[in-house]
Design a protein around this motif. Structure first.
Motif, short mmCIF file in Angstrom:
data_model
loop_
_atom_site.label_atom_id
_atom_site.label_comp_id
_atom_site.label_asym_id
_atom_site.label_seq_id
_atom_site.Cartn_x
_atom_site.Cartn_y
_atom_site.Cartn_z
N ILE A 1 -4.97 -4.35 8.04
CA ILE A 1 -5.04 -2.96 8.42
C ILE A 1 -3.13 -2.92 8.72
CG2 ILE A 1 -5.14 -1.55 10.63
CD1 ILE A 1 -6.96 -1.67 9.08
N THR A 2 -2.25 -3.60 9.68
CA THR A 2 -1.35 -3.96 9.42
C THR A 2 -0.29 -3.60 8.32
OG1 THR A 2 -1.30 -5.46 11.77
CG2 THR A 2 0.54 -5.46 10.99
N ASP A 3 -1.03 -4.46 7.59
CA ASP A 3 -0.22 -5.08 6.05
C ASP A 3 -0.74 -3.07 5.37
OD1 ASP A 3 0.80 -7.55 6.93
OD2 ASP A 3 -0.87 -8.30 5.34
N CYS A 4 -1.31 -2.84 5.47
CA CYS A 4 -1.29 -2.01 4.76
C CYS A 4 -1.23 -0.36 5.29
CB CYS A 4 -3.43 -1.36 4.47
SG CYS A 4 -3.74 -2.94 3.47
N ALA A 5 -0.82 0.04 6.45
CA ALA A 5 -0.22 1.17 7.09
C ALA A 5 1.28 0.61 7.44
CB ALA A 5 -1.05 0.70 9.07
N GLN A 6 1.54 -0.39 7.46
CA GLN A 6 3.22 -0.72 7.03
C GLN A 6 3.84 -0.61 6.30
OE1 GLN A 6 3.48 -4.97 9.27
NE2 GLN A 6 3.99 -3.66 11.07
N ALA A 7 3.51 -0.71 5.36
CA ALA A 7 3.34 -0.80 3.44
C ALA A 7 3.68 1.24 3.16
CB ALA A 7 3.04 -1.59 2.43
N SER A 8 3.11 2.20 4.20
CA SER A 8 2.45 2.94 3.64
C SER A 8 3.29 4.10 4.04
CB SER A 8 0.87 3.59 3.88
OG SER A 8 0.37 2.15 2.38
N LEU A 9 3.73 3.86 5.67
CA LEU A 9 4.34 4.54 6.85
C LEU A 9 5.50 5.55 6.18
CD1 LEU A 9 4.96 2.78 9.71
CD2 LEU A 9 3.78 3.90 9.11
N SER A 10 6.17 5.05 4.98
CA SER A 10 6.85 6.61 4.76
C SER A 10 6.87 6.76 3.34
CB SER A 10 8.31 5.39 3.87
OG SER A 10 7.86 4.02 3.42
N SER A 11 5.57 6.49 2.98
CA SER A 11 5.53 7.29 1.51
C SER A 11 3.73 7.02 1.00
CB SER A 11 5.63 7.31 0.39
OG SER A 11 5.33 7.65 -0.83
N PRO A 12 2.88 8.02 1.04
CA PRO A 12 1.60 7.63 0.61
C PRO A 12 1.23 7.45 -0.96
CG PRO A 12 1.81 10.27 0.23
CD PRO A 12 3.35 9.51 0.75
N LEU A 13 2.71 7.43 -1.99
CA LEU A 13 2.36 6.73 -3.32
C LEU A 13 2.11 5.68 -3.82
CD1 LEU A 13 4.95 9.41 -4.06
CD2 LEU A 13 2.97 10.13 -4.20
N GLY A 14 1.79 5.35 -4.59
CA GLY A 14 1.09 4.13 -5.19
C GLY A 14 -0.22 3.44 -4.38
N SER A 15 0.37 1.82 -4.51
CA SER A 15 -1.08 1.13 -4.16
C SER A 15 -0.36 -0.80 -3.68
CB SER A 15 -2.05 0.62 -5.05
OG SER A 15 -1.20 0.12 -6.22
N PRO A 16 0.71 -0.34 -2.96
CA PRO A 16 1.46 -2.11 -2.30
C PRO A 16 0.22 -2.63 -1.50
CG PRO A 16 1.42 0.20 -0.28
CD PRO A 16 1.48 0.90 -1.77
N CYS A 17 -0.63 -2.29 -0.91
CA CYS A 17 -1.17 -3.11 0.23
C CYS A 17 -2.47 -3.77 -1.21
CB CYS A 17 -2.67 -2.16 0.66
SG CYS A 17 -3.75 -3.79 1.65
N LYS A 18 -3.03 -3.12 -2.50
CA LYS A 18 -3.71 -3.84 -3.34
C LYS A 18 -2.74 -4.90 -4.21
CE LYS A 18 -6.25 -2.85 -7.26
NZ LYS A 18 -6.81 -1.63 -8.79
#
Length: 297
Positions: A137-154
Protein backbone atom coordinates in the motif's frame (compact mmCIF):
# COMPACT_ATOMS: atom_id res chain seq x y z
CA UNK A 1 8.81 -10.41 18.67
CA UNK A 2 9.52 -6.69 18.39
CA UNK A 3 8.46 -5.83 14.86
CA UNK A 4 6.17 -2.78 14.38
CA UNK A 5 2.47 -3.51 14.64
CA UNK A 6 -0.51 -2.54 12.48
CA UNK A 7 1.69 -1.50 9.56
CA UNK A 8 -1.25 -0.62 7.33
CA UNK A 9 -2.45 2.03 9.74
CA UNK A 10 1.02 3.51 10.10
CA UNK A 11 1.53 3.54 6.33
CA UNK A 12 -1.71 5.38 5.77
CA UNK A 13 -0.82 7.90 8.45
CA UNK A 14 2.40 8.70 6.62
CA UNK A 15 0.44 9.36 3.43
CA UNK A 16 -2.29 11.58 4.81
CA UNK A 17 -2.37 14.12 7.64
CA UNK A 18 -5.67 12.82 8.85
CA UNK A 19 -6.70 11.24 12.12
CA UNK A 20 -7.36 7.57 11.53
CA UNK A 21 -10.00 7.68 14.19
CA UNK A 22 -12.22 9.96 12.11
CA UNK A 23 -15.74 9.73 13.40
CA UNK A 24 -18.27 8.38 10.92
CA UNK A 25 -21.75 7.08 10.61
CA UNK A 26 -22.23 3.73 12.28
CA UNK A 27 -24.78 1.22 11.15
CA UNK A 28 -26.56 -1.25 13.37
CA UNK A 29 -27.12 -4.67 11.86
CA UNK A 30 -28.41 -7.95 13.17
CA UNK A 31 -27.12 -11.34 12.03
CA UNK A 32 -29.99 -13.83 11.83
CA UNK A 33 -29.58 -16.88 14.00
CA UNK A 34 -29.26 -20.17 12.17
CA UNK A 35 -29.46 -23.59 13.75
CA UNK A 36 -26.91 -25.00 11.30
CA UNK A 37 -24.13 -22.93 12.85
CA UNK A 38 -22.15 -24.63 15.65
CA UNK A 39 -23.27 -23.20 18.96
CA UNK A 40 -20.50 -24.54 21.21
CA UNK A 41 -17.19 -22.82 21.87
CA UNK A 42 -16.19 -20.41 19.08
CA UNK A 43 -12.63 -19.14 18.64
CA UNK A 44 -11.75 -16.41 16.13
CA UNK A 45 -8.15 -16.19 14.88
CA UNK A 46 -6.90 -13.47 12.58
CA UNK A 47 -5.46 -10.08 11.79
CA UNK A 48 -6.86 -6.54 11.66
CA UNK A 49 -9.53 -7.40 9.09
CA UNK A 50 -10.93 -9.67 11.79
CA UNK A 51 -10.30 -7.47 14.82
CA UNK A 52 -11.86 -4.29 13.38
CA UNK A 53 -9.45 -1.49 14.36
CA UNK A 54 -11.08 1.85 15.28
CA UNK A 55 -14.63 0.55 14.86
CA UNK A 56 -16.44 1.52 18.08
CA UNK A 57 -16.42 0.11 20.62
CA UNK A 58 -12.77 -0.88 20.95
CA UNK A 59 -12.62 -3.51 23.69
CA UNK A 60 -8.88 -4.32 23.43
CA UNK A 61 -6.54 -1.44 22.65
CA UNK A 62 -3.49 -3.67 22.44
CA UNK A 63 -5.05 -5.52 19.50
CA UNK A 64 -7.39 -2.73 18.33
CA UNK A 65 -10.32 -5.11 18.57
CA UNK A 66 -13.95 -4.07 18.19
CA UNK A 67 -17.01 -5.64 19.75
CA UNK A 68 -18.73 -5.09 16.40
CA UNK A 69 -16.39 -7.19 14.30
CA UNK A 70 -17.70 -10.24 12.50
CA UNK A 71 -16.72 -12.76 15.19
CA UNK A 72 -18.66 -10.78 17.80
CA UNK A 73 -21.68 -10.59 15.51
CA UNK A 74 -21.59 -14.31 14.87
CA UNK A 75 -21.11 -15.26 18.52
CA UNK A 76 -23.98 -13.05 19.66
CA UNK A 77 -26.26 -14.24 16.88
CA UNK A 78 -25.88 -17.97 17.32
CA UNK A 79 -25.52 -17.97 21.10
CA UNK A 80 -22.10 -19.59 21.31
CA UNK A 81 -21.67 -21.34 24.65
CA UNK A 82 -18.28 -19.65 24.99
CA UNK A 83 -16.44 -17.21 22.75
CA UNK A 84 -12.79 -16.24 22.41
CA UNK A 85 -11.83 -13.57 19.90
CA UNK A 86 -8.03 -13.47 19.92
CA UNK A 87 -7.62 -11.70 16.57
CA UNK A 88 -5.10 -8.88 16.64
CA UNK A 89 -4.19 -6.01 14.36
CA UNK A 90 -0.88 -6.65 12.63
CA UNK A 91 -1.00 -10.40 13.17
CA UNK A 92 0.73 -12.88 10.87
CA UNK A 93 0.65 -16.65 10.75
CA UNK A 94 3.56 -16.60 13.18
CA UNK A 95 1.45 -14.75 15.75
CA UNK A 96 -1.16 -17.49 15.55
CA UNK A 97 1.41 -20.24 16.09
CA UNK A 98 4.02 -18.62 18.33
CA UNK A 99 2.62 -15.41 19.81
CA UNK A 100 3.96 -11.88 19.59
CA UNK A 101 3.00 -8.42 20.79
CA UNK A 102 0.19 -5.98 20.15
CA UNK A 103 -0.08 -2.28 19.35
CA UNK A 104 0.91 -1.26 22.89
CA UNK A 105 3.88 -3.60 22.93
CA UNK A 106 2.15 -5.96 25.36
CA UNK A 107 3.17 -9.55 24.80
CA UNK A 108 0.55 -11.98 23.57
CA UNK A 109 0.41 -15.77 23.70
CA UNK A 110 -0.10 -17.73 20.49
CA UNK A 111 -3.62 -17.19 19.22
CA UNK A 112 -3.76 -20.96 18.83
CA UNK A 113 -3.67 -21.36 22.62
CA UNK A 114 -7.33 -20.32 22.75
CA UNK A 115 -8.31 -23.40 20.72
CA UNK A 116 -8.97 -26.59 22.66
CA UNK A 117 -10.54 -29.98 22.18
CA UNK A 118 -13.94 -28.62 23.20
CA UNK A 119 -13.98 -25.98 20.46
CA UNK A 120 -16.75 -26.45 17.90
CA UNK A 121 -16.01 -23.55 15.54
CA UNK A 122 -12.75 -21.86 14.55
CA UNK A 123 -12.51 -19.06 12.00
CA UNK A 124 -9.18 -18.02 10.48
CA UNK A 125 -8.47 -14.86 8.47
CA UNK A 126 -4.74 -14.44 7.94
CA UNK A 127 -2.12 -13.95 5.23
CA UNK A 128 -2.35 -10.27 4.32
CA UNK A 129 0.46 -9.25 6.64
CA UNK A 130 2.51 -12.29 5.65
CA UNK A 131 2.75 -10.95 2.09
CA UNK A 132 3.63 -7.46 3.36
CA UNK A 133 0.42 -5.69 2.46
CA UNK A 134 1.46 -2.58 4.40
CA UNK A 135 4.52 -2.08 2.24
CA UNK A 136 2.50 -2.72 -0.90
CA UNK A 137 0.00 0.00 0.00
CA UNK A 138 2.76 2.43 0.94
CA UNK A 139 4.85 1.81 -2.17
CA UNK A 140 1.96 1.93 -4.60
CA UNK A 141 0.36 5.03 -3.11
CA UNK A 142 3.60 6.98 -2.80
CA UNK A 143 4.54 6.14 -6.38
CA UNK A 144 1.22 7.52 -7.61
CA UNK A 145 0.72 10.65 -5.50
CA UNK A 146 1.81 13.04 -8.22
CA UNK A 147 0.25 11.34 -11.24
CA UNK A 148 -2.23 8.55 -12.00
CA UNK A 149 -0.48 7.59 -15.25
CA UNK A 150 1.53 4.47 -15.87
CA UNK A 151 2.04 1.47 -13.60
CA UNK A 152 4.86 2.36 -11.20
CA UNK A 153 3.77 -0.20 -8.63
CA UNK A 154 3.57 -3.08 -11.08
CA UNK A 155 6.90 -2.04 -12.56
CA UNK A 156 8.50 -2.15 -9.12
CA UNK A 157 7.16 -5.54 -8.13
CA UNK A 158 7.72 -7.27 -11.47
CA UNK A 159 11.19 -5.89 -12.21
CA UNK A 160 13.50 -8.54 -13.58
CA UNK A 161 10.65 -10.65 -14.89
CA UNK A 162 9.59 -12.10 -11.52
CA UNK A 163 6.35 -11.04 -9.84
CA UNK A 164 7.50 -10.57 -6.26
CA UNK A 165 3.99 -10.37 -4.86
CA UNK A 166 2.89 -13.64 -6.46
CA UNK A 167 6.07 -15.17 -5.07
CA UNK A 168 5.16 -13.92 -1.59
CA UNK A 169 1.74 -15.51 -1.89
CA UNK A 170 3.32 -18.81 -2.87
CA UNK A 171 5.69 -18.56 0.11
CA UNK A 172 2.72 -18.06 2.43
CA UNK A 173 1.05 -21.34 1.45
CA UNK A 174 3.05 -23.51 3.89
CA UNK A 175 2.51 -20.94 6.65
CA UNK A 176 -1.27 -21.01 6.28
CA UNK A 177 -1.12 -24.79 5.98
CA UNK A 178 0.79 -24.99 9.26
CA UNK A 179 -1.86 -22.86 10.97
CA UNK A 180 -4.74 -25.00 9.72
CA UNK A 181 -3.02 -28.24 10.65
CA UNK A 182 -2.25 -26.91 14.13
CA UNK A 183 -5.89 -25.87 14.55
CA UNK A 184 -7.03 -29.32 13.53
CA UNK A 185 -4.69 -30.99 16.03
CA UNK A 186 -5.93 -28.72 18.81
CA UNK A 187 -9.62 -29.14 17.98
CA UNK A 188 -10.14 -32.38 16.01
CA UNK A 189 -13.93 -32.09 15.94
CA UNK A 190 -14.25 -28.36 15.21
CA UNK A 191 -15.69 -26.80 12.10
CA UNK A 192 -12.84 -24.71 10.67
CA UNK A 193 -13.57 -21.86 8.25
CA UNK A 194 -10.99 -19.75 6.43
CA UNK A 195 -12.12 -16.29 5.35
CA UNK A 196 -10.67 -14.42 2.38
CA UNK A 197 -10.40 -10.64 2.14
CA UNK A 198 -13.06 -8.24 0.81
CA UNK A 199 -12.52 -6.08 -2.28
CA UNK A 200 -10.26 -3.13 -1.60
CA UNK A 201 -10.17 -1.79 -5.16
CA UNK A 202 -13.00 -1.91 -7.73
CA UNK A 203 -13.53 -5.30 -9.36
CA UNK A 204 -13.27 -3.68 -12.78
CA UNK A 205 -11.87 -0.49 -14.24
CA UNK A 206 -8.99 1.68 -13.12
CA UNK A 207 -9.87 2.96 -9.67
CA UNK A 208 -10.58 6.47 -8.42
CA UNK A 209 -7.32 8.41 -8.22
CA UNK A 210 -6.72 10.70 -6.31
CA UNK A 211 -9.35 9.60 -3.76
CA UNK A 212 -7.50 6.30 -3.62
CA UNK A 213 -4.04 7.26 -4.91
CA UNK A 214 -3.25 4.19 -6.96
CA UNK A 215 -2.19 4.69 -10.59
CA UNK A 216 -4.74 3.66 -13.18
CA UNK A 217 -2.70 0.80 -14.62
CA UNK A 218 -1.70 -0.43 -11.17
CA UNK A 219 -5.31 -1.02 -10.14
CA UNK A 220 -5.83 -4.13 -12.32
CA UNK A 221 -2.45 -5.46 -11.18
CA UNK A 222 -3.23 -5.09 -7.47
CA UNK A 223 -6.73 -6.44 -7.98
CA UNK A 224 -5.15 -9.55 -9.46
CA UNK A 225 -2.80 -9.87 -6.51
CA UNK A 226 -5.67 -9.74 -4.04
CA UNK A 227 -7.62 -12.33 -6.00
CA UNK A 228 -4.54 -14.56 -6.09
CA UNK A 229 -4.24 -14.26 -2.30
CA UNK A 230 -7.88 -15.23 -1.85
CA UNK A 231 -7.49 -18.16 -4.25
CA UNK A 232 -4.50 -19.37 -2.27
CA UNK A 233 -6.50 -19.21 0.96
CA UNK A 234 -9.41 -21.10 -0.61
CA UNK A 235 -7.06 -23.80 -1.90
CA UNK A 236 -5.31 -24.09 1.46
CA UNK A 237 -8.67 -24.52 3.18
CA UNK A 238 -9.74 -27.25 0.75
CA UNK A 239 -6.44 -29.09 1.19
CA UNK A 240 -6.67 -29.05 4.98
CA UNK A 241 -10.22 -30.15 5.76
CA UNK A 242 -11.54 -26.62 6.24
CA UNK A 243 -14.31 -24.59 4.64
CA UNK A 244 -13.79 -21.31 2.83
CA UNK A 245 -15.91 -18.19 3.23
CA UNK A 246 -15.82 -16.03 0.11
CA UNK A 247 -16.11 -12.46 1.35
CA UNK A 248 -14.77 -10.96 -1.89
CA UNK A 249 -17.77 -11.71 -4.13
CA UNK A 250 -20.39 -10.06 -1.90
CA UNK A 251 -18.09 -7.05 -1.46
CA UNK A 252 -17.90 -6.30 -5.19
CA UNK A 253 -19.36 -2.83 -5.71
CA UNK A 254 -18.59 -1.94 -2.09
CA UNK A 255 -14.88 -1.12 -2.41
CA UNK A 256 -12.90 1.93 -1.29
CA UNK A 257 -14.00 3.95 -4.34
CA UNK A 258 -17.69 3.78 -3.47
CA UNK A 259 -19.65 6.28 -1.39
CA UNK A 260 -19.33 6.39 2.39
CA UNK A 261 -22.80 4.88 2.71
CA UNK A 262 -21.98 1.93 0.45
CA UNK A 263 -18.37 0.91 0.93
CA UNK A 264 -17.26 -1.99 3.10
CA UNK A 265 -13.61 -0.96 3.17
CA UNK A 266 -12.45 2.58 3.92
CA UNK A 267 -9.90 4.41 1.81
CA UNK A 268 -6.89 6.48 2.72
CA UNK A 269 -9.05 9.03 4.56
CA UNK A 270 -11.87 7.10 6.30
CA UNK A 271 -15.35 8.59 6.22
CA UNK A 272 -16.72 5.92 8.54
CA UNK A 273 -15.14 4.91 11.83
CA UNK A 274 -12.45 2.44 10.80
CA UNK A 275 -8.73 2.33 10.08
CA UNK A 276 -7.55 3.36 6.59
CA UNK A 277 -7.85 0.53 4.04
CA UNK A 278 -9.74 -1.61 6.57
CA UNK A 279 -13.35 -2.77 6.84
CA UNK A 280 -15.87 -0.51 8.52
CA UNK A 281 -18.86 -1.77 10.54
CA UNK A 282 -20.75 -2.46 7.31
CA UNK A 283 -17.87 -4.54 6.04
CA UNK A 284 -17.70 -6.56 9.25
CA UNK A 285 -21.43 -7.22 8.93
CA UNK A 286 -20.95 -8.30 5.32
CA UNK A 287 -18.21 -10.72 6.32
CA UNK A 288 -20.46 -12.11 9.07
CA UNK A 289 -23.15 -12.79 6.47
CA UNK A 290 -20.63 -14.50 4.17
CA UNK A 291 -19.40 -16.62 7.06
CA UNK A 292 -22.94 -17.74 7.87
CA UNK A 293 -23.46 -18.67 4.22
CA UNK A 294 -20.31 -20.79 4.28
CA UNK A 295 -21.38 -22.51 7.47
CA UNK A 296 -24.67 -23.45 5.85
CA UNK A 297 -23.02 -25.12 2.86
Amino acid sequence: MTRPRLPLLRAASRLAAFAAATAGVLFAFAVPANAAVPTGRYVALGDSYTSGPLIPTQVDLNCLRSNRNYPSLIAASVGSSSFADVSCSGATTDDILNGGSGQLGISLPPQLSAVNAGTSLVTVQIGGNDIGFSGIITDCAQASLSSPLGSPCKNRYTAGGVDQLRARIAATVPKVTAVLQAVRRAAPDARVVVLGYPAILPDSGYGCWPVVPIAYQDVPYLRGVQKALNTMLANAAAANNASYADVYTPSVGRDTCKSSGTRWVEGLIPQNAAAPFHPNARGEQGMADALLAALNN
